[in-house]
Design an enzyme around this catalytic site. Structure first.
Site, short mmCIF file in Angstrom:
data_model
loop_
_atom_site.label_atom_id
_atom_site.label_comp_id
_atom_site.label_asym_id
_atom_site.label_seq_id
_atom_site.Cartn_x
_atom_site.Cartn_y
_atom_site.Cartn_z
N GLY A 60 0.64 -1.29 0.00
CA GLY A 60 0.00 0.00 0.00
C GLY A 60 0.66 1.34 0.00
O GLY A 60 0.34 2.16 -0.82
N CYS A 61 1.59 1.63 0.89
CA CYS A 61 2.00 3.03 0.98
C CYS A 61 3.49 3.14 1.06
O CYS A 61 4.19 2.23 1.46
CB CYS A 61 1.38 3.66 2.20
SG CYS A 61 1.99 2.89 3.66
N GLY A 62 3.99 4.30 0.67
CA GLY A 62 5.40 4.42 0.42
C GLY A 62 6.22 5.12 1.46
O GLY A 62 6.97 6.03 1.15
N LEU A 118 0.48 9.98 1.87
CA LEU A 118 -0.05 8.72 1.40
C LEU A 118 -1.10 8.93 0.33
O LEU A 118 -1.09 8.29 -0.71
CB LEU A 118 -0.67 7.94 2.56
CG LEU A 118 0.34 7.37 3.55
CD1 LEU A 118 -0.39 6.82 4.75
CD2 LEU A 118 1.15 6.28 2.88
#
Lengths: 252, 252
Positions: free
Chosen positions: B95-97, B105
């Site tokens: 999902g997120c970086g 996000l």
């Protein structure tokens, strides 16, 4: 707003916390996990151990965590190279590197068959199931987290919760690694499904008996058969199913 | 072997299938998912859409799937480069970086606020909840899979199941993409928890009302508030909670 008995009422609720947590190993960014933001040192270490990037306690120099920022830095003495296989595994964030045959996967995970002496009676097993349910049911149903617990004969070693099934198990592995506690020949109980990845994590920990409230997948059962792990599932109330290696469940 | 009423009996069981599925885009290996091996064309397309690697139907040239080997090849007209952000997202598989702030996000996910006209009455909502439970409860409790369903006023658009929460939603997105069906202004119901990733997938699909039998995390609620998505959770029997944007739930 809660709808019940045909009307809305305003009810305060407590939500499960979810935060990104980015793990760095010797300065290199390894992964970002979405997790419950507690016991993050354990999560960082447990994740690296499960991925084969950290092996023996003497390799570990330090673990620094900034819970607010969601960052973890792990420093080790041994620079384990991220192999193509490891990259591939991390790449998917969830377990296996593109092969479809069991042996390919088992090989990629470098899992060895488990040789535990542990034996459990149905009575003990039912007591442990109730223990995990008591310890976590309210929290789990109202806050939506998974729980995992490691047991040795005579007591609980450690109990952890996380919004992610995998993270709860990694926290347990990390706790044991950081405290120099054995995970071999212990019983691991989880609230969530036993997928091939959970089975692989258990195999890496040398767990001979893996128990879940939920069910295993066919791939997990296949691996469990091959790696010598007793899989107990659907463990609720006064009942459970044994899917593999029932020889470790000894009637009283 | 089933232990019940203080004795073991041998009982045949059906296990949920779990297989690795490797998706290639224009010859490049993108990801390996562990999934239920059905509707894999939909899963491949839905995953690529959710990751921002496939946008409009006219971009798609072909989708080839080998279910036995667990391989999928997708060919598109537009070569979307894997940006550092996209790599980072794929990298973690979930999902997120690496950012910790919401806007970081949301930006990474490129989610736009949802502007749906959809309104649902509590009566309709309770009927849908029962519909999903009827359709999947037996299967889900005995075989350990998650379900997801997309509804439009007057009926079900598509119902999918998978051992992975995310995959079930991706299959729905893929089905709609392949059949040219709108996902905007529809109601999406899922059996599993609403994490930030499920919320982001719903946002990408333009879903204004997201319903779960389970609960949302705090991060999902934060995103839901910001992106204008009505989150309904703990939807069981004759009750449910509305966590965000209750204005879409209109009493009869």
């Amino acid at each position: 707003m809660r709808w019940a008995e045909d009307k809305f009422t305003s009810v305060p609720v407590t939500l499960a916390g979810e935060r990104p947590f980015t793990i760095h190993l010797n300065g290199q960014e390894i992964v970002t996990l979405l997790c419950s933001p507690d016991h993050l040192e354990e999560l960082a270490v447990g994740f690296l151990v499960a991925e084969g990037l950290l092996d023996r306690p003497e390799e570990l120099i330090e673990v620094l965590v900034d819970t607010d920022k969601g960052w973890g830095w792990v420093k080790t003495r041994v620079e384990r190279l991220l192999t193509k296989e490891a990259m591939s595994r991390r790449y998917i964030g969830s377990g296996c590197g593109g092969g479809t045959g069991f042996y390919t996967l088992a090989d990629a995970w470098k899992c060895r068959p488990v040789e535990g002496k542990l034996r459990v009676s149905p009575t003990d097993l039912l007591a442990l199931i109730q223990d995990l349910q008591r310890g976590s049911e309210l929290y789990r149903t109202t806050r939506g987290v998974h729980s995992a617990a490691l047991y040795k004969p005579g007591g609980t070693v450690v109990f952890r919760e996380d919004i992610g099934r995998h993270n709860a198990v990694d926290k347990i592995a990390g706790y044991c690694f950081l405290h120099g506690l054995a995970t071999e020949d212990r019983l691991l109980m989880v609230s969530g499904r036993i997928s091939s990845e959970i089975l692989a994590k258990a195999a890496k920990m040398g767990i001979p008996v893996l128990v879940s409230r939920s069910v295993p997948t066919d791939l997990a059962v296949e691996y469990g058969l091959d790696l010598g792990i007793t899989i107990v599932g659907f463990a609720r109330g006064r009942r459970f199913n044994v899917y593999t290696h029932p020889e470790r469940i000894i009637s009283d």
